[in-house]
Write a protein that holds these residues in place. Structure first.
Motif, PDB file in Angstrom:
ATOM      1  N   GLY A 102       2.193  -2.696   8.351  1.00  0.00           N
ATOM      2  CA  GLY A 102       2.923  -2.293   7.145  1.00  0.00           C
ATOM      3  C   GLY A 102       2.358  -3.006   5.929  1.00  0.00           C
ATOM      4  O   GLY A 102       1.838  -4.078   5.903  1.00  0.00           O
ATOM      5  N   PHE A 103       2.398  -2.196   4.679  1.00  0.00           N
ATOM      6  CA  PHE A 103       2.187  -2.858   3.553  1.00  0.00           C
ATOM      7  C   PHE A 103       3.346  -2.736   2.586  1.00  0.00           C
ATOM      8  O   PHE A 103       4.284  -1.897   2.479  1.00  0.00           O
ATOM      9  N   LEU A 104       3.831  -3.997   2.085  1.00  0.00           N
ATOM     10  CA  LEU A 104       5.241  -4.344   1.386  1.00  0.00           C
ATOM     11  C   LEU A 104       4.806  -4.552  -0.197  1.00  0.00           C
ATOM     12  O   LEU A 104       4.763  -5.728  -0.279  1.00  0.00           O
ATOM     13  N   PRO A 105       4.612  -3.590  -0.937  1.00  0.00           N
ATOM     14  CA  PRO A 105       4.619  -3.919  -2.220  1.00  0.00           C
ATOM     15  C   PRO A 105       5.656  -4.722  -2.968  1.00  0.00           C
ATOM     16  O   PRO A 105       7.077  -4.326  -2.790  1.00  0.00           O
ATOM     17  N   ASP A 106       5.138  -5.955  -3.725  1.00  0.00           N
ATOM     18  CA  ASP A 106       6.204  -6.909  -4.392  1.00  0.00           C
ATOM     19  C   ASP A 106       7.404  -7.092  -3.298  1.00  0.00           C
ATOM     20  O   ASP A 106       8.569  -7.202  -3.920  1.00  0.00           O
ATOM     21  N   PHE A 107       7.097  -7.645  -2.244  1.00  0.00           N
ATOM     22  CA  PHE A 107       8.171  -7.880  -0.909  1.00  0.00           C
ATOM     23  C   PHE A 107       9.201  -8.575  -1.455  1.00  0.00           C
ATOM     24  O   PHE A 107      10.533  -8.326  -1.494  1.00  0.00           O
ATOM     25  N   PHE A 112       1.305  -7.689   3.404  1.00  0.00           N
ATOM     26  CA  PHE A 112       1.071  -6.986   4.559  1.00  0.00           C
ATOM     27  C   PHE A 112       1.758  -7.775   5.603  1.00  0.00           C
ATOM     28  O   PHE A 112       2.126  -8.801   5.538  1.00  0.00           O
ATOM     29  N   GLU A 113       2.484  -6.788   6.426  1.00  0.00           N
ATOM     30  CA  GLU A 113       3.453  -7.241   7.431  1.00  0.00           C
ATOM     31  C   GLU A 113       2.501  -7.266   9.017  1.00  0.00           C
ATOM     32  O   GLU A 113       1.762  -6.431   9.056  1.00  0.00           O
ATOM     33  N   VAL A 114       2.513  -8.524   9.551  1.00  0.00           N
ATOM     34  CA  VAL A 114       1.656  -8.115  10.737  1.00  0.00           C
ATOM     35  C   VAL A 114       2.764  -8.718  11.873  1.00  0.00           C
ATOM     36  O   VAL A 114       3.385  -9.298  11.849  1.00  0.00           O
ATOM     37  N   ARG A 115       2.216  -7.960  13.199  1.00  0.00           N
ATOM     38  CA  ARG A 115       3.068  -8.241  14.306  1.00  0.00           C
ATOM     39  C   ARG A 115       1.961  -9.026  15.256  1.00  0.00           C
ATOM     40  O   ARG A 115       0.770  -8.548  15.497  1.00  0.00           O
ATOM     41  N   TRP A 116       2.223  -9.963  15.888  1.00  0.00           N
ATOM     42  CA  TRP A 116       1.736 -10.731  16.885  1.00  0.00           C
ATOM     43  C   TRP A 116       2.015 -10.647  18.206  1.00  0.00           C
ATOM     44  O   TRP A 116       3.203 -11.192  18.693  1.00  0.00           O
ATOM     45  N   SER A 117       1.450  -9.746  19.068  1.00  0.00           N
ATOM     46  CA  SER A 117       1.837  -9.504  20.322  1.00  0.00           C
ATOM     47  C   SER A 117       1.350 -10.353  21.394  1.00  0.00           C
ATOM     48  O   SER A 117       0.322 -10.342  21.637  1.00  0.00           O
ATOM     49  N   LEU A 118       2.107 -11.529  21.693  1.00  0.00           N
ATOM     50  CA  LEU A 118       1.690 -12.569  22.168  1.00  0.00           C
ATOM     51  C   LEU A 118       0.778 -12.605  23.622  1.00  0.00           C
ATOM     52  O   LEU A 118       0.217 -13.490  23.872  1.00  0.00           O
ATOM     53  N   THR A 119       1.079 -11.697  24.310  1.00  0.00           N
ATOM     54  CA  THR A 119       0.172 -11.506  25.362  1.00  0.00           C
ATOM     55  C   THR A 119      -0.547 -10.327  25.410  1.00  0.00           C
ATOM     56  O   THR A 119      -1.136 -10.104  26.714  1.00  0.00           O
ATOM     57  N   SER A 120      -0.825  -9.742  24.459  1.00  0.00           N
ATOM     58  CA  SER A 120      -1.744  -8.444  24.582  1.00  0.00           C
ATOM     59  C   SER A 120      -3.130  -8.704  24.581  1.00  0.00           C
ATOM     60  O   SER A 120      -3.568  -9.902  24.377  1.00  0.00           O
ATOM     61  N   PRO A 121      -3.746  -8.050  25.222  1.00  0.00           N
ATOM     62  CA  PRO A 121      -5.363  -8.266  25.326  1.00  0.00           C
ATOM     63  C   PRO A 121      -6.007  -8.634  24.070  1.00  0.00           C
ATOM     64  O   PRO A 121      -6.965  -9.391  23.804  1.00  0.00           O
ATOM     65  N   GLU A 165      -3.490  -4.714  -9.072  1.00  0.00           N
ATOM     66  CA  GLU A 165      -3.022  -3.415  -9.144  1.00  0.00           C
ATOM     67  C   GLU A 165      -3.998  -2.462  -8.295  1.00  0.00           C
ATOM     68  O   GLU A 165      -3.389  -1.509  -7.670  1.00  0.00           O
ATOM     69  N   GLU A 166      -5.102  -2.731  -8.464  1.00  0.00           N
ATOM     70  CA  GLU A 166      -6.248  -2.138  -7.653  1.00  0.00           C
ATOM     71  C   GLU A 166      -6.150  -1.971  -6.159  1.00  0.00           C
ATOM     72  O   GLU A 166      -6.073  -0.998  -5.643  1.00  0.00           O
ATOM     73  N   SER A 167      -5.745  -3.110  -5.718  1.00  0.00           N
ATOM     74  CA  SER A 167      -5.667  -3.236  -4.219  1.00  0.00           C
ATOM     75  C   SER A 167      -4.314  -2.517  -3.916  1.00  0.00           C
ATOM     76  O   SER A 167      -4.279  -1.958  -2.894  1.00  0.00           O
ATOM     77  N   ARG A 168      -3.243  -2.682  -4.636  1.00  0.00           N
ATOM     78  CA  ARG A 168      -2.204  -2.091  -4.255  1.00  0.00           C
ATOM     79  C   ARG A 168      -2.337  -0.422  -4.187  1.00  0.00           C
ATOM     80  O   ARG A 168      -1.902   0.070  -3.331  1.00  0.00           O
ATOM     81  N   ALA A 224      -2.771   3.707  -0.400  1.00  0.00           N
ATOM     82  CA  ALA A 224      -3.294   5.170   0.273  1.00  0.00           C
ATOM     83  C   ALA A 224      -3.915   5.146   1.643  1.00  0.00           C
ATOM     84  O   ALA A 224      -3.867   5.926   2.381  1.00  0.00           O
ATOM     85  N   ALA A 225      -4.263   4.067   1.986  1.00  0.00           N
ATOM     86  CA  ALA A 225      -4.994   3.975   3.127  1.00  0.00           C
ATOM     87  C   ALA A 225      -3.852   3.923   4.273  1.00  0.00           C
ATOM     88  O   ALA A 225      -4.169   4.897   5.177  1.00  0.00           O
ATOM     89  N   LEU A 226      -2.972   2.962   4.268  1.00  0.00           N
ATOM     90  CA  LEU A 226      -1.900   3.113   5.289  1.00  0.00           C
ATOM     91  C   LEU A 226      -1.236   4.260   5.219  1.00  0.00           C
ATOM     92  O   LEU A 226      -0.604   4.668   6.244  1.00  0.00           O
ATOM     93  N   GLY A 227      -1.195   5.202   3.902  1.00  0.00           N
ATOM     94  CA  GLY A 227      -0.481   6.308   3.931  1.00  0.00           C
ATOM     95  C   GLY A 227      -1.153   7.405   4.618  1.00  0.00           C
ATOM     96  O   GLY A 227      -0.600   8.426   4.975  1.00  0.00           O
ATOM     97  N   ARG A 228      -2.376   7.104   4.969  1.00  0.00           N
ATOM     98  CA  ARG A 228      -3.387   8.107   5.706  1.00  0.00           C
ATOM     99  C   ARG A 228      -3.266   7.963   7.168  1.00  0.00           C
ATOM    100  O   ARG A 228      -4.101   8.267   8.037  1.00  0.00           O
ATOM    101  N   GLY A 229      -2.415   6.741   7.619  1.00  0.00           N
ATOM    102  CA  GLY A 229      -2.469   6.560   8.893  1.00  0.00           C
ATOM    103  C   GLY A 229      -3.746   5.401   9.330  1.00  0.00           C
ATOM    104  O   GLY A 229      -3.862   5.381  10.439  1.00  0.00           O
ATOM    105  N   LEU A 230      -4.247   4.736   8.296  1.00  0.00           N
ATOM    106  CA  LEU A 230      -5.501   3.790   8.548  1.00  0.00           C
ATOM    107  C   LEU A 230      -4.817   2.431   8.724  1.00  0.00           C
ATOM    108  O   LEU A 230      -3.823   2.067   8.068  1.00  0.00           O
TER     109      LEU A 230
END
Length: 260
Positions: free
Chosen positions: A152-157, A174-183, A225-228, A233-239
C-alpha cells in the motif's frame, strides 16, 4: 497456526550469522537497557522522539519486541515492534535505529532477523512496517535484501513530523508485509537475486533524496509531489512496485513470489 521447530531453529541460525557478520550481539532489551534504547532513538529522530521509559517497559513486559544490538557491551542499534491484528495478526515493526558509524554494516539486518526469529517462535508469520519510498537504500534493504512486499501507499501517513530526519517534508510511506516463511522471503534471505520483473511502468531512484532534502528543500518537495502522483496512479491501477537490478522502481502485476 504453529510454526515447526526446524523453521524456528533455522531462523535463529540466520539471525546469529547476521549478528556475527555485523560484529554485534542482538538480544531482547532488559529494563536496565532502556535508557540506551531511548538514547539511540533520540539520536536518530531528535530529543523527545522516543517512547518514554514507562511505555517501553510496558511494551517489553507485555511481550512485544524491544531489541538491542551491542558491540563490546555498548548499544549500537535498537528496534521496537508491537502486535497488531488489522487484516490478521502480525508484528508491526515501528522503529529501528543504528548509530551513524554502523549504518550500512548489517546491524539493522541482524535486528530484523532476530525479530523474525522471535515472531516465528511465537507462531507469528507476518511482520509489517512502513518506509519512505524515496530513500533508495531503504527500498533496497526492504524489497531486495529482506524480500518484503509493498502492499500500500500511505500519503502523508504521520503528518508533518518535524524531526531530525524529515524536517518539514511530507511523511509519504509505502507499507510492506514480510511473510516470514514465504518462498519470496526465503529466496531473499538465501542471498538470491529477485527476478527480472515485467516492466509496466518505472520510477527512477537515481537521486540521493536525503541529500537533496538537505541541500534544496524546494526541489525535494517537487520530487515528493511528483512521486506521490506516480505512486498513487500506479497502485490505483493494481500495479505493485518492485526494484530493478539497478535499484529503480518498476511497477508490475507479476506474482510477488515469481521465481524467474
Amino acid at each position: 497456526m504453529g510454526v515447526d521447530e526446524q523453521t524456528v531453529t533455522e531462523a535463529y541460525r540466520l539471525a546469529t550469522v547476521a549478528a556475527a557478520s555485523a560484529a554485534v550481539t542482538v538480544r531482547a532489551a532488559e529494563p536496565r537497557d532502556l535508557a540506551g534504547v531511548i538514547g539511540l532513538f533520540e539520536r536518530t529522530w531528535g530529543l523527545g522522539r522516543s517512547p518514554d521509559r514507562a511505555m517501553l517497559l510496558a511494551l517489553d513486559y507485555a511481550g512485544n519486541t524491544v531489541l538491542l544490538a551491542t558491540q563490546n557491551g555498548k548499544p549500537v542499534g535498537a528496534t521496537l515492534g508491537f502486535l497488531g491484528w488489522t487484516d490478521g495478526v502480525h508484528l508491526h515493526s515501528h522503529m529501528a535505529a543504528v548509530v551513524p558509524w554502523h549504518r550500512g554494516g548489517g546491524v539493522g539486518h541482524a535486528l530484523k532477523l532476530f525479530q523474525r526469529a522471535l515472531c516465528l517462535e511465537q507462531g507469528i508469520t507476518e511482520m509489517r512496517w512502513t518506509f519512505d519510498p524515496l530513500i533508495r537504500r531503504n527500498a533496497h534493504f526492504n524489497l531486495a535484501k529482506l524480500g518484503a512486499e509493498v502492499t500500500g501507499f500511505l500519503p502523508d501517513f504521520y503528518g508533518r513530523l518535524d524531526d531530525v530526519i524529515s524536517g518539514s517534508d511530507r511523511s509519504d510511506r509505502f507499507e510492506v508485509r514480510w511473510s516470514l516463511t514465504s518462498p519470496r522471503v526465503l529466496r531473499a534471505l538465501a542471498g538470491q537475486p529477485p527476478p527480472a520483473w515485467t516492466d509496466l511502468a518505472r520510477w527512477p531512484l537515481d537521486v540521493d533524496f536525503e541529500q537533496l532534502r538537505a541541500d534544496d528543500p524546494v526541489a525535494a518537495a517537487r520530487r515528493r509531489e511528483e512521486s506521490r502522483l506516480v505512486f498513487s496512479a500506479a497502485l490505483g491501477r493494481g500495479l505493485r512496485p518492485e526494484l530493478t537490478a539497478g535499484n529503480d522502481y518498476v511497477f508490475t502485476t507479476d506474482p510477488s513470489d515469481r521465481v524467474n
